[in-house]
Design a protein around this motif. Structure first.
Motif, PDB file in Angstrom:
ATOM      1  N   ALA A 237       0.821  -1.201   0.000  1.00  0.00           N
ATOM      2  CA  ALA A 237       0.000   0.000   0.000  1.00  0.00           C
ATOM      3  C   ALA A 237       0.860   1.259   0.000  1.00  0.00           C
ATOM      4  CB  ALA A 237      -0.920   0.007   1.218  1.00  0.00           C
ATOM      5  N   LEU A 238       0.432   2.235  -0.790  1.00  0.00           N
ATOM      6  CA  LEU A 238       0.931   3.598  -0.637  1.00  0.00           C
ATOM      7  C   LEU A 238       0.149   4.286   0.483  1.00  0.00           C
ATOM      8  CD1 LEU A 238       1.219   4.557  -4.407  1.00  0.00           C
ATOM      9  CD2 LEU A 238       3.070   3.851  -2.868  1.00  0.00           C
ATOM     10  N   ALA A 239      -1.126   3.968   0.547  1.00  0.00           N
ATOM     11  CA  ALA A 239      -1.991   4.400   1.657  1.00  0.00           C
ATOM     12  C   ALA A 239      -3.158   3.433   1.710  1.00  0.00           C
ATOM     13  CB  ALA A 239      -2.493   5.825   1.457  1.00  0.00           C
ATOM     14  N   SER A 240      -3.541   3.034   2.907  1.00  0.00           N
ATOM     15  CA  SER A 240      -4.712   2.171   3.057  1.00  0.00           C
ATOM     16  C   SER A 240      -5.482   2.603   4.290  1.00  0.00           C
ATOM     17  CB  SER A 240      -4.315   0.693   3.169  1.00  0.00           C
ATOM     18  OG  SER A 240      -3.593   0.449   4.366  1.00  0.00           O
ATOM     19  N   CYS A 241      -6.760   2.218   4.321  1.00  0.00           N
ATOM     20  CA  CYS A 241      -7.591   2.565   5.465  1.00  0.00           C
ATOM     21  C   CYS A 241      -8.600   1.466   5.735  1.00  0.00           C
ATOM     22  CB  CYS A 241      -8.326   3.887   5.228  1.00  0.00           C
ATOM     23  SG  CYS A 241      -9.364   4.397   6.632  1.00  0.00           S
ATOM     24  N   ALA A 242      -8.693   1.069   6.994  1.00  0.00           N
ATOM     25  CA  ALA A 242      -9.729   0.157   7.475  1.00  0.00           C
ATOM     26  C   ALA A 242     -10.704   0.967   8.308  1.00  0.00           C
ATOM     27  CB  ALA A 242      -9.116  -0.958   8.306  1.00  0.00           C
ATOM     28  N   THR A 253     -22.619   6.756  15.541  1.00  0.00           N
ATOM     29  CA  THR A 253     -22.569   6.479  16.970  1.00  0.00           C
ATOM     30  C   THR A 253     -21.203   5.981  17.411  1.00  0.00           C
ATOM     31  OG1 THR A 253     -23.419   4.239  16.594  1.00  0.00           O
ATOM     32  CG2 THR A 253     -25.035   5.985  17.073  1.00  0.00           C
ATOM     33  N   GLU A 254     -20.504   5.310  16.517  1.00  0.00           N
ATOM     34  CA  GLU A 254     -19.168   4.801  16.813  1.00  0.00           C
ATOM     35  C   GLU A 254     -18.426   4.602  15.508  1.00  0.00           C
ATOM     36  OE1 GLU A 254     -18.853   0.868  18.439  1.00  0.00           O
ATOM     37  OE2 GLU A 254     -16.892   1.253  19.348  1.00  0.00           O
ATOM     38  N   ALA A 255     -17.125   4.856  15.518  1.00  0.00           N
ATOM     39  CA  ALA A 255     -16.294   4.617  14.340  1.00  0.00           C
ATOM     40  C   ALA A 255     -14.926   4.131  14.784  1.00  0.00           C
ATOM     41  CB  ALA A 255     -16.155   5.890  13.513  1.00  0.00           C
ATOM     42  N   ARG A 256     -14.356   3.249  13.981  1.00  0.00           N
ATOM     43  CA  ARG A 256     -12.987   2.791  14.184  1.00  0.00           C
ATOM     44  C   ARG A 256     -12.255   2.993  12.866  1.00  0.00           C
ATOM     45  NH1 ARG A 256     -11.157   0.359  19.247  1.00  0.00           N
ATOM     46  NH2 ARG A 256      -9.963  -1.114  17.980  1.00  0.00           N
ATOM     47  N   VAL A 257     -11.066   3.581  12.949  1.00  0.00           N
ATOM     48  CA  VAL A 257     -10.301   3.896  11.743  1.00  0.00           C
ATOM     49  C   VAL A 257      -8.844   3.512  11.976  1.00  0.00           C
ATOM     50  CG1 VAL A 257      -9.630   5.678  10.089  1.00  0.00           C
ATOM     51  CG2 VAL A 257     -11.838   5.843  11.263  1.00  0.00           C
ATOM     52  N   ALA A 258      -8.261   2.784  11.024  1.00  0.00           N
ATOM     53  CA  ALA A 258      -6.846   2.443  11.072  1.00  0.00           C
ATOM     54  C   ALA A 258      -6.247   2.637   9.684  1.00  0.00           C
ATOM     55  CB  ALA A 258      -6.643   1.006  11.540  1.00  0.00           C
ATOM     56  N   MET A 259      -4.939   2.901   9.659  1.00  0.00           N
ATOM     57  CA  MET A 259      -4.284   3.192   8.383  1.00  0.00           C
ATOM     58  C   MET A 259      -3.037   2.339   8.198  1.00  0.00           C
ATOM     59  SD  MET A 259      -4.622   7.311   7.929  1.00  0.00           S
ATOM     60  CE  MET A 259      -4.347   7.111   6.143  1.00  0.00           C
ATOM     61  N   GLY A 260      -2.724   2.094   6.943  1.00  0.00           N
ATOM     62  CA  GLY A 260      -1.494   1.422   6.559  1.00  0.00           C
ATOM     63  C   GLY A 260      -0.837   2.165   5.408  1.00  0.00           C
ATOM     64  N   GLY A 261       0.413   1.830   5.142  1.00  0.00           N
ATOM     65  CA  GLY A 261       1.124   2.429   4.023  1.00  0.00           C
ATOM     66  C   GLY A 261       1.674   3.811   4.281  1.00  0.00           C
ATOM     67  N   VAL A 262       1.202   4.479   5.334  1.00  0.00           N
ATOM     68  CA  VAL A 262       1.619   5.853   5.613  1.00  0.00           C
ATOM     69  C   VAL A 262       2.347   5.977   6.945  1.00  0.00           C
ATOM     70  CG1 VAL A 262      -0.219   6.884   4.228  1.00  0.00           C
ATOM     71  CG2 VAL A 262      -0.610   6.423   6.661  1.00  0.00           C
ATOM     72  N   SER A 301      11.360  14.262   1.237  1.00  0.00           N
ATOM     73  CA  SER A 301      11.588  14.854  -0.084  1.00  0.00           C
ATOM     74  C   SER A 301      10.723  14.279  -1.194  1.00  0.00           C
ATOM     75  CB  SER A 301      13.061  14.713  -0.468  1.00  0.00           C
ATOM     76  OG  SER A 301      13.492  13.363  -0.339  1.00  0.00           O
ATOM     77  N   HIS A 302      10.350  12.997  -1.110  1.00  0.00           N
ATOM     78  CA  HIS A 302       9.622  12.369  -2.210  1.00  0.00           C
ATOM     79  C   HIS A 302       8.238  11.841  -1.836  1.00  0.00           C
ATOM     80  CE1 HIS A 302      13.980  11.742  -3.338  1.00  0.00           C
ATOM     81  NE2 HIS A 302      13.509  12.380  -4.384  1.00  0.00           N
ATOM     82  N   ASN A 303       7.825  11.964  -0.586  1.00  0.00           N
ATOM     83  CA  ASN A 303       6.579  11.291  -0.194  1.00  0.00           C
ATOM     84  C   ASN A 303       5.482  12.227   0.305  1.00  0.00           C
ATOM     85  OD1 ASN A 303       7.534  11.971   2.341  1.00  0.00           O
ATOM     86  ND2 ASN A 303       7.392   9.917   3.210  1.00  0.00           N
ATOM     87  N   GLY A 304       5.582  13.504  -0.011  1.00  0.00           N
ATOM     88  CA  GLY A 304       4.550  14.432   0.424  1.00  0.00           C
ATOM     89  C   GLY A 304       3.171  14.103  -0.114  1.00  0.00           C
ATOM     90  N   TYR A 305       3.115  13.453  -1.279  1.00  0.00           N
ATOM     91  CA  TYR A 305       1.833  13.054  -1.869  1.00  0.00           C
ATOM     92  C   TYR A 305       1.050  12.123  -0.955  1.00  0.00           C
ATOM     93  CZ  TYR A 305       3.552   8.358  -2.791  1.00  0.00           C
ATOM     94  OH  TYR A 305       4.011   7.075  -2.642  1.00  0.00           O
ATOM     95  N   LYS A 306       1.750  11.417  -0.041  1.00  0.00           N
ATOM     96  CA  LYS A 306       1.060  10.463   0.829  1.00  0.00           C
ATOM     97  C   LYS A 306       0.101  11.155   1.804  1.00  0.00           C
ATOM     98  CE  LYS A 306       3.747   6.234   0.919  1.00  0.00           C
ATOM     99  NZ  LYS A 306       4.152   5.114   1.786  1.00  0.00           N
ATOM    100  N   ILE A 307       0.350  12.404   2.107  1.00  0.00           N
ATOM    101  CA  ILE A 307      -0.560  13.123   3.000  1.00  0.00           C
ATOM    102  C   ILE A 307      -1.906  13.301   2.319  1.00  0.00           C
ATOM    103  CG2 ILE A 307      -0.962  15.287   4.215  1.00  0.00           C
ATOM    104  CD1 ILE A 307       2.073  15.495   4.617  1.00  0.00           C
TER     105      ILE A 307
END
Length: 327
Positions: A237-242, A253-262, A301-307
């Motif tokens: 992943a360059l970026a992922s989200c669960a 009412t409730e949320a769970r969020v997790a990320m990968g690749g970043v 220097s090269h990964n600002g796009y990931k934001i």
């Protein structure tokens, strides 16, 4: 490839007794063998644990799901209980690797897999994770695929797992056994931030091995795993989200969020969860949550796009999860 001693363990106690800090355990071997061939890992002894009785998936009386360390990624993704109660884990598993690798890779091996940072995997390049104090080549090097969350001036390598991102969102516990007995570690605390000691990747002590991962009782709601990558298969992943979203009408009412690749570890996106609770399930709400989780991101220097990409992953995964919750 350097030589090493090879042994088989017939039970958990044998596995604990036979391996130490300079040794390695092998099950599927989909990461270990690569790193040994690259001369990144140099175990004096490799202990085969494939015969241990850790291939079961069982429901517990308290509603949790107990997954043996040797359950393959393929079997876990297809298990009826996972498909019904933890679709986010199934989707994350099926987004990773290839069919052949999922057939071999194990639950514990996935938890323990190491970064794909090319500098870590090249013994000729300085890497604090591989050789503490030698420096981080990625910070001033080619860092397009590196982390923007959880970094330090010692390491910016991303954690590669898809499954772990799904498990952080679902909630889980890592069960380990060693010379001091059995320990239970909250999943989101198992992997460590690099900080000043990037060589310490996890909360596993010498002589311990993972025996199980126990998933929390099902959270229900709509669940979605979104993986953004350079190509549609067999790519990290360059970026992922669960994302898991529970609704009352159209209110979250409730949320769970997790990320990968970043991030340098499977990333629990607590700021996004706080921004979502009690809010309407709208595009504007999801975009605000995405902004919240990436507000502390640091680009190199090269990964600002990931934001930007990370924000898109969060907003889209939340939208998909909310739509499934409405269905």
């Amino acid at each position: 490839m350097r030589g090493f001693e090879f042994e088989q363990a017939s039970d958990i106690q044998q596995a604990i007794n036979r391996h130490g800090s300079s040794d390695a355990l092998i099950a599927g071997g989909t990461t270990l063998l690569d790193l040994v061939k690259l001369d990144v890992m140099r175990p004096e002894k490799v202990v085969d644990v494939t015969h241990l009785p850790l291939r079961q998936v069982e429901s517990l009386a308290d509603g949790r799901l107990k997954v043996g360390a040797l359950v393959s990624n393929a079997d876990l993704a297809r298990h009826d209980s996972v498909l019904r109660d933890y679709p986010i884990v199934s989707e994350a598993l099926l987004a990773g690797a290839s069919t052949g690798l999922r057939n071999m890779a194990t639950t514990a091996g996935n938890v323990m897999q190491r970064t794909r940072c090319p500098y870590f995997r090249d013994p000729d390049m300085p890497c604090n994770k591989r050789e503490p104090g030698s420096g981080c080549s990625a910070i001033e090097g080619i860092n397009r695929n590196h982390a923007v969350l959880g970094t330090s001036d010692k390491c910016i390598a991303t954690h590669p797992s898809d499954m772990c991102v799904g498990m952080v969102a679902a909630g889980a516990t890592v069960v380990v056994e060693g010379p001091q007995g059995v320990r239970e570690i909250p999943f989101e605390e198992y992997h460590l931030l690099p900080g000043e000691t990037p060589e310490q990747e996890h909360d596993l002590m010498a002589g311990e091995l993972i025996t199980h991962v126990i998933l929390d009782p099902p959270r229900g709601g709509g669940q979605s795993y979104l993986k953004l990558r350079d190509r549609s298969s067999y790519e990290f992943a360059l970026a992922s989200c669960a994302a898991i979203v529970n609704l009352d009408g159209d209110t979250i009412t409730e949320a769970r969020v997790a990320m990968g690749g970043v991030a340098t570890k499977p990333w629990r996106a607590t700021p996004a969860e706080e921004a979502l609770k009690g809010q309407p399930a709208t595009r504007e709400t999801f975009e605000r949550a995405a902004e919240a989780v990436m507000q502390d991101a640091v680009a190199y220097s090269h990964n600002g796009y990931k934001i930007t990409l990370g924000k898109q992953a969060v907003a889209r995964a939340l939208r998909d999860a909310a739509n499934r919750a409405r269905a």
